[in-house]
Design a protein around this motif. Structure first.
Motif, PDB file in Angstrom:
ATOM      1  N   MET A 106      19.795 -44.592  16.726  1.00 19.79           N
ATOM      2  CA  MET A 106      19.125 -43.930  15.602  1.00 19.79           C
ATOM      3  C   MET A 106      18.040 -44.816  15.001  1.00 19.79           C
ATOM      4  O   MET A 106      16.935 -44.344  14.668  1.00 19.79           O
ATOM      5  N   ALA A 107      18.339 -46.101  14.861  1.00 22.80           N
ATOM      6  CA  ALA A 107      17.374 -47.025  14.273  1.00 22.80           C
ATOM      7  C   ALA A 107      16.150 -47.193  15.163  1.00 22.80           C
ATOM      8  O   ALA A 107      15.010 -47.130  14.698  1.00 22.80           O
ATOM      9  N   VAL A 108      16.388 -47.405  16.461  1.00 24.00           N
ATOM     10  CA  VAL A 108      15.276 -47.630  17.384  1.00 24.00           C
ATOM     11  C   VAL A 108      14.392 -46.388  17.480  1.00 24.00           C
ATOM     12  O   VAL A 108      13.155 -46.484  17.467  1.00 24.00           O
ATOM     13  N   VAL A 109      14.997 -45.224  17.559  1.00 21.80           N
ATOM     14  CA  VAL A 109      14.215 -43.986  17.631  1.00 21.80           C
ATOM     15  C   VAL A 109      13.395 -43.793  16.361  1.00 21.80           C
ATOM     16  O   VAL A 109      12.217 -43.418  16.420  1.00 21.80           O
ATOM     17  N   ALA A 110      14.001 -44.042  15.216  1.00 25.08           N
ATOM     18  CA  ALA A 110      13.255 -43.897  13.958  1.00 25.08           C
ATOM     19  C   ALA A 110      12.047 -44.817  13.934  1.00 25.08           C
ATOM     20  O   ALA A 110      10.978 -44.451  13.422  1.00 25.08           O
ATOM     21  N   ALA A 111      12.188 -46.014  14.493  1.00 28.63           N
ATOM     22  CA  ALA A 111      11.082 -46.982  14.476  1.00 28.63           C
ATOM     23  C   ALA A 111       9.965 -46.612  15.433  1.00 28.63           C
ATOM     24  O   ALA A 111       8.788 -46.842  15.144  1.00 28.63           O
ATOM     25  N   THR A 112      10.300 -46.027  16.579  1.00 26.82           N
ATOM     26  CA  THR A 112       9.316 -45.876  17.649  1.00 26.82           C
ATOM     27  C   THR A 112       8.785 -44.463  17.832  1.00 26.82           C
ATOM     28  O   THR A 112       7.814 -44.263  18.559  1.00 26.82           O
ATOM     29  N   THR A 113       9.380 -43.469  17.212  1.00 27.60           N
ATOM     30  CA  THR A 113       8.888 -42.113  17.370  1.00 27.60           C
ATOM     31  C   THR A 113       7.975 -41.728  16.218  1.00 27.60           C
ATOM     32  O   THR A 113       8.043 -42.314  15.130  1.00 27.60           O
ATOM     33  N   GLY A 114       7.104 -40.746  16.454  1.00 26.74           N
ATOM     34  CA  GLY A 114       6.167 -40.324  15.420  1.00 26.74           C
ATOM     35  C   GLY A 114       5.255 -41.474  15.024  1.00 26.74           C
ATOM     36  O   GLY A 114       4.773 -42.214  15.870  1.00 26.74           O
ATOM     37  N   ARG A 115       5.022 -41.595  13.727  1.00 25.44           N
ATOM     38  CA  ARG A 115       4.274 -42.758  13.249  1.00 25.44           C
ATOM     39  C   ARG A 115       5.224 -43.949  13.242  1.00 25.44           C
ATOM     40  O   ARG A 115       6.218 -43.950  12.509  1.00 25.44           O
ATOM     41  N   PRO A 116       4.961 -44.975  14.059  1.00 27.69           N
ATOM     42  CA  PRO A 116       5.889 -46.107  14.128  1.00 27.69           C
ATOM     43  C   PRO A 116       6.029 -46.803  12.777  1.00 27.69           C
ATOM     44  O   PRO A 116       5.159 -46.694  11.907  1.00 27.69           O
ATOM     45  N   GLY A 117       7.118 -47.528  12.619  1.00 31.31           N
ATOM     46  CA  GLY A 117       7.330 -48.252  11.379  1.00 31.31           C
ATOM     47  C   GLY A 117       8.619 -49.039  11.415  1.00 31.31           C
ATOM     48  O   GLY A 117       9.381 -48.997  12.386  1.00 31.31           O
ATOM     49  N   PRO A 118       8.915 -49.775  10.340  1.00 27.66           N
ATOM     50  CA  PRO A 118      10.108 -50.629  10.293  1.00 27.66           C
ATOM     51  C   PRO A 118      11.354 -49.858   9.910  1.00 27.66           C
ATOM     52  O   PRO A 118      11.302 -48.880   9.165  1.00 27.66           O
ATOM     53  N   VAL A 119      12.480 -50.317  10.429  1.00 25.16           N
ATOM     54  CA  VAL A 119      13.781 -49.755  10.075  1.00 25.16           C
ATOM     55  C   VAL A 119      14.743 -50.903   9.812  1.00 25.16           C
ATOM     56  O   VAL A 119      14.499 -52.044  10.234  1.00 25.16           O
TER      57      VAL A 119
END
Length: 573
Positions: A148-161
Motif C-alpha cells: 500500500m505504501a509503495v503504490v501510494a508513493a509511485t502511482t499518480g503524482r509521485p510523492g512521499p509516504v
C-alpha cells in the motif's frame, strides 16, 4: 534466499519487511541504526545501508537517489526527535513529486499512549507532507502495508509516504507466508494517456499556431519523457524552453532549445534574449509543470493573450494558474500520442517556420553569451558566472550536477549547459530549503556510482550540512563540492535591499576555514581565489578518487539575473 528466512517456517516481521522492500527493487536504505531489527537483516537481502549523520540530510539523500534512479527512495528513522527531522525532506518531496518511503520506528505497542520514551504523534507530524501514513500493528500484514505504501508513493503524482513500525512488531515471529511477486518500486508505476479527442484537438492547435512554444517542467524527468519530448520537438519544429526543475529535459545545444525560461532572465542571463520568442508565442504547451511562482516569474512570464495546452498527471495542477486545454495523463504517453497525432496532420506551417525560428534562437544564444561578460571575467574574488563557465567546459552528457537552494540553483540552471536530453541537474525547487545540495549529491552518487557528480553550494547553505562530508568519505560516495564562498547570505541580503532598502545583520558570517573542515573529515580541500587556481583545482578534483571540496572565494555582491532584482539594486550586478 538466506539462512535467516529459512527457520522451520518461522520468520520475524523485520525479515518480512526486508523481503518486501527487496521485492520492490529497493537496494539502498538511507538510515542510521533504527529500526535496528530491519537494518540487521537488510544485508541478507542485498540491501546496503547509507549511514547519514542527520535525518534531514538522510531524507534528502533518498530524494536525490530517487530522482536519478527512478526508483522509490527509502529513508529510516527512529521515533520522536529523529522522525521530526524528516519533515523538511518529505515536504520537499511532496512539492517536487518525488516518491520516498520513510520507515519510522514506533514505541512498543503495549507502551502506546503511555508517554513512552520519545513517543510522538507521527500521524499528525507527517499529515501535511505525506501522501499516505500507515501503521503496521499485525505481523501477518507486513506485505499488505508495504505494498500500500509503495503504490501510494509511485502511482499518480509521485510523492512521499510514511510507514510506522512498532519496535516490538519487527521482533515478532510469525509463520512464513507465500511470497508475493509484484514489483512496484519504480515510477511512474501506472501510465495513463490523456483523452484521445483532446489530444487531437491539441495537435490541431499546434499545427495551426503561428508561434507555438513548449515549456518542459520537472514532470518530464519524473515520467522519463525526455525522448518523447525530443521527438515532438523534431517532428513539429517546436522551440522548447524549460523550468528550473525541467532543466535537462531537452538538449540545450539543439538549435530549437531555448534554455531555462523562469525567474532569472534579466540582463546578463545567457537566455535573456529568448524573451521575445516567449512574448510572441500564441500557443504554449506546458508539460509536467505546476506553474509555480519561480517557474513563471511570479506568473508574469507568459504572454496574457497566448492559448495554453497543459499536460500533467495531476489534474488539479492542470489549468491551476493558466486556463488550458486539459491533457491529464502521463507525460511520456501523452506527448507520444500528441506527436503521432501531429504526424497525421499538415505540418507545412510548422516546417516553414523552422529555419526562421532556429536562426532567431541561434542568434539569441550568441547575443546572450556575448552579453554575459561576467562569464569571462578575470576578476578576483571570482564572479560566480566565471566559476560556472569553468565547470561548464568540463561537463559531459553523463555528469550529474546538484545544487543547494537559493542562488546556487539559479547559477546552475542558468549558466550550465545540458548536453543531452535527460542529463540531470537536480535542484531543490519544491520547498527550496538550504543545506540540501550536498545530500542530493550523495543520493545521486548512490544511484549512479559510475557518474561524476558535481555539487554547487553557497557557504550559507553548506553550513547546514557540512557534517555529511564525513558520510561521503565513509560510504565511498565521491563527489566534487564547489563552495561559492561570499561570506554572506546573498539572496537574503539582496532581497531585503530590494524590498526594504536595508538589510539585517543576520546576513554576515564570520570567516570559516572550509578547507580545514573538509580535511578534518578525511576529504580533500582546496581554497581557490583566482581563475588559474580554479582551472587546475577543477581538473584535479574531477580526477581524484575521493570527495573534494573547493572553497571558491566569490564576490559578495554578485547575484543571478533575477528579474525581480533588475534595476532595483544599487550594488553592481
Amino acid at each position: 534466499m538466506n539462512k535467516v528466512i529459512d527457520h522451520s517456517g518461522q520468520e520475524t516481521a523485520a525479515i518480512a519487511l526486508a523481503a518486501s522492500l527487496k521485492r520492490h527493487g529497493v537496494d539502498t536504505l538511507f538510515g542510521q541504526s533504527l529500526p535496528s531489527a530491519l537494518h540487521l537483516v537488510a544485508p541478507e537481502f542485498g540491501m546496503r545501508q547509507v549511514n547519514y549523520r542527520t535525518e534531514n540530510a538522510g531524507g534528502v539523500m533518498a530524494d536525490g537517489y530517487a530522482r536519478v534512479s527512478n526508483k522509490i527512495g527509502v529513508v529510516t528513522a527512529q521515533n520522536g526527535p529523529a522522525a521530526t527531522l524528516l519533515v523538511p525532506p518529505l515536504a520537499e518531496a511532496m512539492k517536487a513529486s518525488v516518491p520516498l518511503l520513510a520507515i519510522v520506528q514506533e514505541v512498543d505497542r503495549d507502551s502506546k499512549d503511555r508517554n513512552a520514551f520519545q513517543e510522538f504523534d507521527h500521524f499528525s507530524l507527517f499529515a501535511s507532507c505525506a501522501k499516505s501514513i500507515k501503521r503496521i500493528d499485525i505481523a501477518d500484514r507486513v506485505e499488505d502495508y508495504v505494498d500500500m505504501a509503495v503504490v501510494a508513493a509511485t502511482t499518480g503524482r509521485p510523492g512521499p509516504v510514511v510507514l510506522l513500525c512498532p519496535a516490538d512488531l519487527l521482533r515478532e515471529t510469525r509463520t512464513s507466508v507465500n511470497r508475493r511477486i509484484s514489483e512496484m518500486g519504480h515510477f511512474p508505476l501506472d501510465r495513463v494517456c490523456a483523452d484521445p479527442d483532446r489530444v487531437q484537438e491539441a495537435a490541431r492547435l499546434i499545427a495551426e499556431a503561428k508561434a507555438p512554444l513548449v515549456i518542459a517542467g520537472g514532470g518530464v524527468h519524473l515520467s522519463q519523457a525526455t525522448e518523447a519530448i525530443a521527438r515532438l520537438q523534431e517532428i513539429a519544429s517546436l522551440p522548447i524552453g524549460t523550468t528550473n526543475m525541467g532543466k535537462g529535459a531537452v538538449d540545450e545545444t539543439n538549435p530549437l532549445s531555448l534554455g531555462v525560461l523562469a525567474n532569472a532572465l534579466s540582463k546578463g542571463a545567457p537566455a535573456h534574449h529568448m524573451r521575445p520568442l516567449l512574448d510572441e508565442a500564441d500557443l504554449i504547451l506546458l508539460v509536467g509543470t505546476r506553474t509555480n511562482q519561480n517557474g513563471t516569474d511570479s506568473w508574469k512570464l507568459y504572454p496574457p493573450k497566448a492559448r495554453f495546452i497543459h499536460i500533467d498527471i495531476d489534474g488539479t495542477e492542470v489549468g491551476r494558474n493558466y486556463e488550458a486545454l486539459r491533457l491529464v495523463g502521463d507525460a511520456k504517453l501523452t506527448v507520444a500520442a500528441l506527436t503521432r497525432a501531429l504526424e497525421s496532420m499538415d505540418l507545412a506551417l510548422r516546417g516553414q517556420s523552422r529555419s526562421p525560428v532556429t536562426e532567431r534562437i541561434v542568434a539569441a544564444k550568441q547575443k546572450g553569451r556575448d552579453d554575459a561578460t561576467h562569464m569571462r571575467s578575470p576578476d578576483s574574488p571570482l564572479r560566480p558566472e566565471r566559476v560556472m563557465a569553468e565547470i561548464d567546459t568540463r561537463l559531459t552528457q553523463d555528469t550529474i550536477v546538484t545544487a543547494d537552494a537559493s542562488y546556487s540553483s539559479l547559477w546552475v540552471s542558468g549558466f550550465l549547459t545540458a548536453r543531452a536530453a535527460s542529463q540531470r541537474f537536480i535542484t531543490p525547487r519544491g520547498l527550496a530549503g538550504l543545506g540540501w545540495g550536498l545530500p542530493l549529491a550523495l543520493g545521486a552518487k548512490a544511484a549512479a556510482p559510475g557518474s561524476k557528480v558535481i555539487c554547487v553550494v553557497g557557504d550559507g547553505g553548506f553550513g547546514h550540512c557540512w557534517q555529511e562530508l564525513e558520510t561521503a568519505r565513509r560510504m565511498g560516495l565521491h563527489v566534487v563540492v564547489i563552495l561559492l564562498n561570499n561570506g554572506i547570505l546573498g539572496f537574503q541580503k539582496h532581497a531585503e535591499l530590494v524590498k526594504f532598502g536595508a538589510h539585517t545583520n543576520a546576513i554576515d558570517f564570520a570567516p570559516v576555514d572550509h578547507v580545514a573542515i573538509a580535511r578534518a573529515t578525511g576529504c580533500e580541500g582546496r581554497r581557490v581565489e583566482t581563475v588559474e587556481e580554479l582551472s587546475a583545482a577543477l581538473d584535479a578534483a574531477l580526477l581524484h578518487d575521493g570527495t573534494t571540496l573547493l572553497d571558491v572565494v566569490t564576490q559578495a555582491d554578485a547575484h543571478p539575473p533575477i528579474t525581480a532584482f533588475e534595476n532595483k539594486l544599487e550594488i553592481e550586478h
